[in-house]
Design a protein around this motif. Structure first.
Motif, PDB file in Angstrom:
ATOM      1  N   TYR A  69      44.956  30.477  48.536  1.00  0.00           N
ATOM      2  CA  TYR A  69      44.183  31.675  48.198  1.00  0.00           C
ATOM      3  C   TYR A  69      45.108  32.824  47.804  1.00  0.00           C
ATOM      4  N   ASN A  70      46.119  33.100  48.618  1.00  0.00           N
ATOM      5  CA  ASN A  70      47.009  34.225  48.340  1.00  0.00           C
ATOM      6  C   ASN A  70      47.849  34.005  47.090  1.00  0.00           C
ATOM      7  N   LYS A  71      48.210  32.770  46.807  1.00  0.00           N
ATOM      8  CA  LYS A  71      48.966  32.465  45.589  1.00  0.00           C
ATOM      9  C   LYS A  71      48.101  32.736  44.352  1.00  0.00           C
ATOM     10  N   LYS A  72      46.834  32.310  44.405  1.00  0.00           N
ATOM     11  CA  LYS A  72      45.922  32.576  43.284  1.00  0.00           C
ATOM     12  C   LYS A  72      45.712  34.081  43.111  1.00  0.00           C
ATOM     13  N   GLU A  73      45.548  34.772  44.221  1.00  0.00           N
ATOM     14  CA  GLU A  73      45.345  36.219  44.177  1.00  0.00           C
ATOM     15  C   GLU A  73      46.591  36.915  43.617  1.00  0.00           C
ATOM     16  N   LEU A  74      47.770  36.469  44.020  1.00  0.00           N
ATOM     17  CA  LEU A  74      49.019  37.031  43.510  1.00  0.00           C
ATOM     18  C   LEU A  74      49.132  36.800  42.002  1.00  0.00           C
ATOM     19  N   ASN A  75      48.797  35.623  41.544  1.00  0.00           N
ATOM     20  CA  ASN A  75      48.831  35.331  40.104  1.00  0.00           C
ATOM     21  C   ASN A  75      47.846  36.204  39.332  1.00  0.00           C
ATOM     22  N   ARG A  76      46.677  36.447  39.925  1.00  0.00           N
ATOM     23  CA  ARG A  76      45.681  37.319  39.294  1.00  0.00           C
ATOM     24  C   ARG A  76      46.212  38.757  39.185  1.00  0.00           C
ATOM     25  N   VAL A  77      46.851  39.230  40.249  1.00  0.00           N
ATOM     26  CA  VAL A  77      47.406  40.584  40.250  1.00  0.00           C
ATOM     27  C   VAL A  77      48.538  40.702  39.239  1.00  0.00           C
ATOM     28  N   ILE A  78      49.398  39.698  39.164  1.00  0.00           N
ATOM     29  CA  ILE A  78      50.497  39.717  38.197  1.00  0.00           C
ATOM     30  C   ILE A  78      49.948  39.740  36.768  1.00  0.00           C
ATOM     31  N   ALA A  79      48.910  38.963  36.501  1.00  0.00           N
ATOM     32  CA  ALA A  79      48.298  38.950  35.173  1.00  0.00           C
ATOM     33  C   ALA A  79      47.684  40.322  34.852  1.00  0.00           C
ATOM     34  N   ARG A  80      47.060  40.945  35.829  1.00  0.00           N
ATOM     35  CA  ARG A  80      46.457  42.274  35.625  1.00  0.00           C
ATOM     36  C   ARG A  80      47.542  43.322  35.362  1.00  0.00           C
ATOM     37  N   ILE A  81      48.658  43.230  36.079  1.00  0.00           N
ATOM     38  CA  ILE A  81      49.774  44.146  35.855  1.00  0.00           C
ATOM     39  C   ILE A  81      50.311  43.981  34.439  1.00  0.00           C
ATOM     40  N   ARG A  82      50.471  42.747  34.016  1.00  0.00           N
ATOM     41  CA  ARG A  82      50.961  42.462  32.669  1.00  0.00           C
ATOM     42  C   ARG A  82      50.004  43.021  31.612  1.00  0.00           C
ATOM     43  N   TYR A  83      48.696  42.807  31.820  1.00  0.00           N
ATOM     44  CA  TYR A  83      47.698  43.299  30.873  1.00  0.00           C
ATOM     45  C   TYR A  83      47.723  44.825  30.802  1.00  0.00           C
ATOM     46  N   LEU A  84      47.716  45.493  31.958  1.00  0.00           N
ATOM     47  CA  LEU A  84      47.694  46.956  31.972  1.00  0.00           C
ATOM     48  C   LEU A  84      48.953  47.547  31.343  1.00  0.00           C
ATOM     49  N   THR A  85      50.095  46.948  31.601  1.00  0.00           N
ATOM     50  CA  THR A  85      51.343  47.429  31.009  1.00  0.00           C
ATOM     51  C   THR A  85      51.279  47.351  29.494  1.00  0.00           C
TER      52      THR A  85
END
Length: 182
Positions: A69-85
């Motif tokens: 669960y936390n790995k999937k959540e971390l990947n989602r957050v990293i993708a969101r950071i990349r998108y926002l940047t």
């Protein structure tokens, strides 16, 4: 490859998702996106990284639901950071008033009245700051396109799924909303 990444083919010339979106955003909207990016980068990502590390230290990762669960959540957050940047680099911040504030342009708060006398207040904003609760609409929306350049007492015709709807512009202002009614 079957399954997850397969979608039906759409003709790019007719696909409404392919229409170019404007890259405009208000100063408040840009600040909000920067705040979200900062929170994700400084708080959420380190927190999730620590949780993943703790769960990985427990042993067998294949049957560890906490790790998964936390790995999937971390990947989602990293993708969101990349998108926002990437998105913040593309956006053009509109932080000044238009030369003619008597007309409707980007960032305007607009009061309308329909044929039955019902009042409608909305704001024209960028695609990234839509808010249906506040009645903020995208500058790319048909309603916004119909309103751009109009003045007080101008009539506006908007094509909706229910047919044509007619509005009259009753007020235009820029800055903070004068009154919020729902």
């Amino acid at each position: 490859m079957k399954g997850r990444n397969m979608t039906r083919w759409r003709d790019p010339a007719k696909d409404p998702r392919q229409e170019p979106k404007s890259n405009l955003i208000t100063a408040e909207g840009a600040a909000r996106l920067r705040g979200i990016l900062d929170h994700l980068s400084r708080v959420k990502r380190p927190e999730l990284s620590a949780k993943v590390g703790e769960a990985a230290a427990l042993g067998d990762r294949s049957e560890n639901a906490d790790y998964t669960y936390n790995k999937k959540e971390l990947n989602r957050v990293i993708a969101r950071i990349r998108y926002l940047t990437k998105r913040l680099d593309e956006l053009q911040v509109v932080d000044r008033l238009p030369a003619n504030t008597d007309k409707i342009f980007f960032g305007a708060y607009v009061s309308l009245e329909d044929e039955e006398g019902e009042a409608l207040q909305l704001r024209i904003v960028g695609h990234d700051e839509l808010d249906t609760q506040k009645r903020w609409i995208s500058i790319d929306a048909p309603m916004a396109k119909a309103l751009l350049g109009k003045e007080v007492d101008d009539d506006v015709t908007v094509l909706t799924p229910n047919g044509e709807t007619f509005y009259t512009v009753t007020a235009i202002h820029y800055g903070k909303p004068a009154t919020q009614s729902t």
